[in-house]
Design a protein around this motif. Structure first.
Motif, mmCIF file in Angstrom:
data_model
loop_
_atom_site.group_PDB
_atom_site.id
_atom_site.type_symbol
_atom_site.label_atom_id
_atom_site.label_comp_id
_atom_site.label_asym_id
_atom_site.label_seq_id
_atom_site.Cartn_x
_atom_site.Cartn_y
_atom_site.Cartn_z
ATOM 1 N N LEU A 76 0.721 -1.174 0.076
ATOM 2 C CA LEU A 76 0.029 0.049 0.005
ATOM 3 C C LEU A 76 0.923 1.277 0.069
ATOM 4 N N GLU A 77 2.114 1.278 0.859
ATOM 5 C CA GLU A 77 2.748 2.502 0.774
ATOM 6 C C GLU A 77 3.613 2.764 -0.463
ATOM 7 N N THR A 78 3.877 1.568 -1.287
ATOM 8 C CA THR A 78 4.656 1.811 -2.502
ATOM 9 C C THR A 78 3.510 2.210 -3.658
ATOM 10 N N HIS A 79 2.335 1.455 -3.560
ATOM 11 C CA HIS A 79 1.504 1.862 -4.317
ATOM 12 C C HIS A 79 0.996 3.656 -4.207
ATOM 13 N N ARG A 80 0.733 3.872 -3.194
ATOM 14 C CA ARG A 80 0.560 5.340 -2.855
ATOM 15 C C ARG A 80 1.655 6.188 -3.197
ATOM 16 N N ALA A 81 2.912 5.883 -2.936
ATOM 17 C CA ALA A 81 4.140 6.617 -3.413
ATOM 18 C C ALA A 81 4.193 6.629 -5.120
ATOM 19 N N TYR A 82 4.142 5.411 -5.739
ATOM 20 C CA TYR A 82 3.890 5.499 -7.136
ATOM 21 C C TYR A 82 2.976 6.595 -7.649
ATOM 22 N N ARG A 83 1.800 6.335 -6.898
ATOM 23 C CA ARG A 83 0.460 7.260 -7.447
ATOM 24 C C ARG A 83 0.906 8.673 -7.197
ATOM 25 N N ASP A 84 1.517 9.421 -6.095
ATOM 26 C CA ASP A 84 1.952 10.438 -5.829
ATOM 27 C C ASP A 84 3.147 10.998 -6.649
ATOM 28 N N THR A 85 3.915 10.168 -7.028
ATOM 29 C CA THR A 85 5.095 10.381 -8.049
ATOM 30 C C THR A 85 4.427 10.619 -9.498
ATOM 31 N N THR A 86 3.732 9.628 -9.862
ATOM 32 C CA THR A 86 2.973 9.953 -11.234
ATOM 33 C C THR A 86 2.159 11.047 -11.284
ATOM 34 N N ASP A 87 1.470 11.423 -10.284
ATOM 35 C CA ASP A 87 0.833 12.688 -10.064
ATOM 36 C C ASP A 87 1.564 13.939 -10.572
ATOM 37 N N THR A 88 2.638 13.827 -9.839
ATOM 38 C CA THR A 88 3.531 14.933 -9.926
ATOM 39 C C THR A 88 4.161 14.961 -11.412
ATOM 40 N N LEU A 89 4.464 14.098 -11.965
ATOM 41 C CA LEU A 89 5.019 13.684 -13.315
ATOM 42 C C LEU A 89 3.827 14.292 -14.169
ATOM 43 N N LEU A 110 10.862 14.015 -8.539
ATOM 44 C CA LEU A 110 9.458 14.031 -8.573
ATOM 45 C C LEU A 110 8.788 13.703 -7.425
ATOM 46 N N ASP A 111 9.296 12.787 -6.606
ATOM 47 C CA ASP A 111 8.879 12.160 -5.240
ATOM 48 C C ASP A 111 8.799 13.134 -4.304
ATOM 49 N N GLY A 112 7.289 13.450 -4.004
ATOM 50 C CA GLY A 112 7.480 14.663 -2.779
ATOM 51 C C GLY A 112 7.481 15.808 -3.526
ATOM 52 N N GLY A 113 7.857 16.131 -4.971
ATOM 53 C CA GLY A 113 7.870 17.253 -5.589
ATOM 54 C C GLY A 113 6.732 18.290 -5.530
ATOM 55 N N THR A 114 7.008 19.721 -5.859
ATOM 56 C CA THR A 114 5.919 20.519 -5.835
ATOM 57 C C THR A 114 6.460 21.396 -7.134
ATOM 58 N N VAL A 115 5.004 21.380 -8.144
ATOM 59 C CA VAL A 115 5.207 22.242 -9.258
ATOM 60 C C VAL A 115 4.492 23.304 -9.206
ATOM 61 N N THR A 116 5.305 24.578 -9.748
ATOM 62 C CA THR A 116 4.493 25.728 -9.661
ATOM 63 C C THR A 116 4.744 26.329 -11.026
ATOM 64 N N TYR A 117 3.572 26.677 -11.957
ATOM 65 C CA TYR A 117 3.737 27.369 -13.043
ATOM 66 C C TYR A 117 3.651 28.969 -13.042
ATOM 67 N N ALA A 118 4.317 29.866 -14.071
ATOM 68 C CA ALA A 118 4.077 31.205 -14.027
ATOM 69 C C ALA A 118 2.933 31.678 -14.497
ATOM 70 N N ASP A 119 2.351 32.670 -13.919
ATOM 71 C CA ASP A 119 1.236 33.437 -14.438
ATOM 72 C C ASP A 119 1.723 34.133 -15.735
ATOM 73 N N PRO A 120 1.142 34.003 -16.607
ATOM 74 C CA PRO A 120 1.616 34.905 -17.870
ATOM 75 C C PRO A 120 1.610 36.279 -17.704
ATOM 76 N N ALA A 121 0.752 36.736 -16.867
ATOM 77 C CA ALA A 121 0.533 38.123 -16.629
ATOM 78 C C ALA A 121 1.700 38.791 -15.526
ATOM 79 N N LEU A 122 1.937 37.590 -14.459
ATOM 80 C CA LEU A 122 3.125 37.913 -13.535
ATOM 81 C C LEU A 122 4.067 36.887 -13.600
ATOM 82 N N PRO A 123 4.804 36.316 -14.542
ATOM 83 C CA PRO A 123 5.585 35.202 -14.400
ATOM 84 C C PRO A 123 6.535 35.060 -13.264
#
Length: 267
Positions: A76-89, A110-123
């Motif tokens: 279960l822990e492995t499955h959750r980690a895989y799911r979280d990593t693929t979500d980040t991917l 990717l594992d535990g990573g945070t993705v933040t995108y630039a706002d085109p108006a305020l990159p």
């Protein structure tokens, strides 16, 4: 003792189909009626799920009730980690697409990573992930293919008022570009000349900006991706494995770089 293992593909199939049932049994020992109520499925579905989970060794029966085994908990822990990593991917795909194909990218980021995108108006708002942590940092180290005067302004207060020490590697082309711009040269030269700032120059191509923040209670790292000189977004992480990966990459670039004389920049 049966020493024959279970086929990995079978385990993956059962986790995909019965993961919710296994999750319920990972925290409580339940009978079938309680289990059906917990996951809101029919009795026949519970029967099939229990059969699959027991056959794969992920669940065991105890006096008419069922619970996850050690293998079940780990699965279960492995499955959750895989799911979280693929979500980040999935979230990071547009960001990764902007990175050159030859650039090093480790799965650790990717594992535990945070993705933040630039706002085109305020990159530059994409940089809030790193800027918000500057007050807790003692050092900022990194390399950057792009140096803008507003980046310097963002760091200047932390260096002067908070005592942040900065070590940065930039490309020779970036320095040439900054020196050819009169307004930028004056501000950048003043920042580079600060005692707490060490600048190194490299002839290598840098695929993205990489930064490492360290403090007494802080260890954070990430990459900022640019496209056409504009910020696309940031992928950051504070997991020790990910930070170590970023650190190794930075130090490899830093070892091959040459210390830059800030006074020469003003000439």
């Amino acid at each position: 003792m049966d020493t024959d293992g279970v086929d990995g593909q079978r385990v993956r199939d059962v986790l995909r189909k019965r993961g919710d049932v296994l999750a319920a049994l990972s925290t409580d020992r339940l009978d079938k009626r309680e289990l059906g109520d917990a996951v809101d499925v029919s009795r026949s579905t519970v029967d099939r799920a229990i059969t699959d989970l027991v056959e794969t060794g992920l669940v065991q029966g105890v006096g008419g009730r069922f619970e996850a085994t050690h293998a079940g908990q780990l699965a279960l822990e492995t499955h959750r980690a895989y799911r979280d990593t693929t979500d980040t991917l999935g979230a990071a795909e547009p960001l990764l697409a902007a990175i050159p194909d030859e650039a090093p990218v480790s799965p650790d980021i990717l594992d535990g990573g945070t993705v933040t995108y630039a706002d085109p108006a305020l990159p530059e708002t994409a940089l809030s992930e790193v800027l918000s942590r500057l007050p807790d940092a003692d050092t900022l180290r990194g390399f950057a293919p792009v140096v803008k005067t507003n980046y310097v302004s963002m760091l200047e207060d932390a260096v002067i008022e908070e005592g942040l020490a900065v070590e940065i590697v930039v490309t020779a082309d970036t320095l040439d570009s900054l020196q050819s711009s009169t307004p930028a040269r004056a501000e950048v030269a003043e920042f580079f000349a600060t005692d707490a700032v060490d600048v190194f120059v490299t002839e290598e191509s840098l695929p993205y900006a990489l930064w490492l923040l360290n403090g007494s209670s802080l260890e954070h790292a990430g990459i900022t991706v640019h496209e056409g000189g504009a910020v696309v977004g940031v992928l950051s992480n504070d997991r020790p494995d990910a930070v170590a990966n970023y650190r190794d990459q930075y130090e490899s670039i830093r070892e091959r770089a040459t210390r830059f004389d800030a006074e020469a920049f003003e000439e």
